[in-house]
Motif scaffolding. Structure first.
Motif, mmCIF file in Angstrom:
data_model
loop_
_atom_site.group_PDB
_atom_site.id
_atom_site.type_symbol
_atom_site.label_atom_id
_atom_site.label_comp_id
_atom_site.label_asym_id
_atom_site.label_seq_id
_atom_site.Cartn_x
_atom_site.Cartn_y
_atom_site.Cartn_z
ATOM 1 N N ASP A 1 0.825 -1.208 0.000
ATOM 2 C CA ASP A 1 0.000 0.000 0.000
ATOM 3 C C ASP A 1 0.859 1.258 0.000
ATOM 4 O O ASP A 1 0.544 2.241 -0.689
ATOM 5 N N ASP B 1 2.038 1.997 -3.428
ATOM 6 C CA ASP B 1 1.010 1.877 -4.471
ATOM 7 C C ASP B 1 0.878 3.205 -5.233
ATOM 8 O O ASP B 1 0.504 4.216 -4.646
ATOM 9 N N GLY C 1 -2.378 4.748 -4.724
ATOM 10 C CA GLY C 1 -2.780 4.842 -3.321
ATOM 11 C C GLY C 1 -3.530 6.115 -2.967
ATOM 12 O O GLY C 1 -4.440 6.108 -2.135
ATOM 13 N N SER C 2 -3.160 7.210 -3.631
ATOM 14 C CA SER C 2 -3.761 8.493 -3.233
ATOM 15 C C SER C 2 -5.230 8.594 -3.646
ATOM 16 O O SER C 2 -5.962 9.443 -3.128
ATOM 17 N N PHE C 3 -5.673 7.755 -4.565
ATOM 18 C CA PHE C 3 -7.080 7.837 -4.983
ATOM 19 C C PHE C 3 -8.040 7.501 -3.848
ATOM 20 O O PHE C 3 -9.175 7.964 -3.827
ATOM 21 N N ARG C 4 -7.587 6.670 -2.918
ATOM 22 C CA ARG C 4 -8.482 6.244 -1.832
ATOM 23 C C ARG C 4 -9.057 7.440 -1.070
ATOM 24 O O ARG C 4 -10.215 7.421 -0.644
ATOM 25 N N ASP C 5 -8.251 8.492 -0.938
ATOM 26 C CA ASP C 5 -8.719 9.678 -0.212
ATOM 27 C C ASP C 5 -9.802 10.444 -0.968
ATOM 28 O O ASP C 5 -10.428 11.340 -0.401
ATOM 29 N N ARG C 6 -9.974 10.119 -2.213
ATOM 30 C CA ARG C 6 -11.001 10.834 -2.977
ATOM 31 C C ARG C 6 -12.379 10.183 -2.844
ATOM 32 O O ARG C 6 -13.335 10.602 -3.485
ATOM 33 N N TYR D 1 -9.897 2.304 -4.553
ATOM 34 C CA TYR D 1 -10.056 2.490 -3.103
ATOM 35 C C TYR D 1 -9.893 1.208 -2.290
ATOM 36 O O TYR D 1 -10.067 1.236 -1.073
ATOM 37 N N SER E 1 -7.400 -1.429 -0.677
ATOM 38 C CA SER E 1 -5.966 -1.531 -0.368
ATOM 39 C C SER E 1 -5.576 -3.000 -0.219
ATOM 40 O O SER E 1 -6.422 -3.879 -0.041
#
Lengths: 429, 429
Positions: free
Chosen positions: B24, B27, B30-35, B395, B397
């Motif tokens: 993770d 990744d 990885g930063s897309f998860r925060d969106r 999103y 992980s």
């Protein structure tokens, strides 16, 4: 928008703006206006095309998005009742059109719902190969009948016969070849209102079924489909019902037809046991057989919010105010515009034959309407020469009517509509 | 949901949770998860059924409601580009499926779009009277083919031939009677991925047209419809594309077919000149001929917001992560669950034949999935015996995968799923 009586308001009618204000003050529906968002400086007379925004809709849709979708996620199909929405929201529309519980279901667009209803109806009259429709129908109804003809006409061609208010009449074309008659209760251009019960009786006397298009009558006047013993009906929810842009259509079928009506579009949401994932289609027992695919739930949420308002509306009071508004508009047009500029209404004067809109004929109607809109009076234009004004009793006031005629008077008097920027170009909605 | 390695995580695989955390940390997606908004305590492995809520969607939809609808009112049909949305939003989907500008248009539901595409395709092969489909297709595809058979079969019956992964095969049924082959690129139950280009070539070699259903592949992997020289495709936007519950379907037609393709549903939004209000239908010149009625614009708004995210996604990286996630899941199931509880995956192990989901077989799959959901691991159940897990690289992980298997291990170990409250009843989505 002027809020005091402007200088041009010297009229030959007994009415004046103060009288209109008095009518507003005693209007039993007056308080509904506060439940809508109406932009500053606008007199909105196009709620018959797109209804105004109910004040609480943004919060409701927001809750559906953040709580039901964001937090509930897939669980909301059961927990928030998503799967049942087309039926449960349909049940909330039912009282507005004289339908019973379990007789109304949401669809996608009116066009698609009309297709579903007409195909089902044609199939219920095997051997009869004629569909009757009105030349003046909103065109999509006629276009969708072409689809029905093309799709169901493979064995034996289906004939389309067109009637019109100036003939041929329904009686001219009804015979024992007619399977289905498709009629719009209120004409989208002229505002002419059919007598739903009387026309239904004549269609059925000829052995045919009737499909009513209620797009311009649902939420504009009381409708009693079951009292009229009608067969099928479809309608839209983004006009008088204020469900939001493109909010879903509805389809009504008399419960006596449910078992025999074979839907045209046999999607899984109309299946008797959708979650058994069987290979073969079997229609749901009731009105839900007319469902197709997954409902567009954010748009459904907009509709649900608007129905919160409709739960509180007395439809007899609504009709009474609607007729007063259109009568006032027609009187003011007659008194202030008719003689001087030859402005003619194409809308019936008899209240029993009028919906909740008035259309005026003007050779340069497009430009006149653009000039009106620039001045904050929003109606619309319908080719080739009609300027159309919708009166929505929940948020249109008598003073609005006065002011709108006043602005129209000014636009005609100054001939501002002749300015090049108002010339017709491109897409017109 | 545990965030540290729980005691039960004693595995026979080389992997451990720390390795997952390291994956993770490095990744590239990885930063897309925060969106996205992901509820506390939930591992969401059902984004292949309903995608998660993008963080900025509520504000976007709110703006459409309050500004475009509330203030703009009817003017937004032109001023906010509403009328063009099905085409302009379609153009934003195009890069995700290897389509060109002007080849994709929004529809209502996938079922309705499939109907549009299949009818158009069958009509382009006059004289051929067979439609081939997969027995394992999502059922609505099969149901809608019944509609096509019933509606187009009036003159000469249309035959439906079913193929399956365990036979009969495509080659078994292809002959010069076949007009159209309808295939789902990724099987909704097993996750089996078709080679789009290779299968298209075989269908077309037999003189037939192919209609691809991309519901479980759009947004799950790179798709190149034009490179494959495919004919038609439809798909849904509420799964991997995260458009919101019931967000509109899309329809793609190769531009070489636009002029010849006669839409089944001839609604006014697909008309060449919709605002001329003519009596007769004439299809729009391009992909817009497949439009039907008024689009449901609040649901369209949800989709637009999610496409803002997709504008930034590298689909090759997406596919790489997707395969790593499913591979990790399969390895952990093999290592920790397979031998002890006889848990078998029905999903292909070869990565080139796998979408972005894994399904496991369990005789009491419904109860097992309910127990998982109670513990915050949300997948879904597909009758009769599959528990299905979708991996959405934007999103999901690697640690989610570890934890999900851990919870599944616990559910099986404790046999909590045998408790009566998890027994199957009622509607299951």
């Amino acid at each position: 928008m002027s809020t005091t009586t402007p200088p041009s308001a010297t009229t030959r009618t007994a009415l004046d703006r103060a009288t209109c204000e008095a009518l507003d003050a005693s209007d039993p529906l007056g308080s509904f206006r506060d439940r809508f968002v109406l932009p500053e400086g606008v007199i909105y007379l196009d709620g018959n095309s797109l209804g105004a925004l109910p004040r609480h809709t943004p919060a409701h849709v927001q809750r559906v998005i953040t709580e039901e979708w964001g937090t509930g996620l897939i669980r909301s199909w059961n927990d928030a009742g998503w799967f049942a929405k087309p039926r449960t929201v349909g049940d909330r529309i039912a009282p507005l059109i004289g339908a019973a519980e379990g007789e109304v279901v949401l669809g996608d667009s009116t066009s698609a719902s009309l297709f579903q209803a007409v195909v089902a109806a044609v199939r219920m009259r095997p051997g009869r190969r004629v569909i009757v429709a009105e030349r003046g129908n909103f065109p999509t109804d006629l276009y969708m009948l072409e689809a029905v003809q093309e799709l169901l006409g493979g064995g034996e061609p289906l004939e389309r016969r067109l009637i019109a208010d100036d003939g041929p009449t329904l009686d001219d074309v009804l015979d024992d070849h007619v399977a289905v008659v498709v009629l719009t209760q209120v004409d989208y251009r002229t505002g002419r209102l059919h007598d739903l019960a009387e026309v239904t009786r004549r269609v059925q006397a000829a052995g045919a079924l009737v499909v009513w298009d209620l797009c311009h009558s649902a939420g504009a006047l009381p409708i009693d489909l079951n009292a009229a013993w009608a067969d099928f009906a479809v309608g839209c929810t983004y006009k008088y019902l204020n469900g939001g842009p493109g909010s879903p259509s509805f389809l009504w079928a008399a419960s006596r037809h449910h078992a025999a009506a074979r839907p045209a579009l046999t999607g899984w949401h109309g299946h008797a046991r959708p979650f058994d994932f069987t290979v073969d289609y079997a229609p749901a027992p009731g009105i839900e057989r007319f469902r197709v695919g997954t409902p567009q739930l954010l748009s459904v949420a907009g509709l649900e919010a608007s129905l919160d308002i409709w739960d509180d509306v007395d439809l007899e009071l609504l009709r009474e105010k609607s007729l007063r508004l259109t009568e006032l508009f027609l009187s003011l047009v007659d008194a202030r515009l008719a003689e001087r500029w030859g402005i003619v209404s194409v809308t019936p004067r008899e209240s029993s034959r009028r919906g909740s809109q008035v259309s005026l004929r003007h050779d340069d109607g497009y430009a006149v309407m653009q000039a009106l809109i620039e001045r904050g009076v929003i109606g619309d234009f319908r080719a080739p020469d009609l300027i159309r004004f919708g009166f929505t009793p929940l948020y249109t006031s008598y003073a609005d009517v006065w002011d709108a005629v006043d602005v129209l008077h000014d636009v005609l008097e100054t001939e501002v509509w002749r300015e090049p920027r108002f010339a017709r170009r491109g897409t017109v909605t």
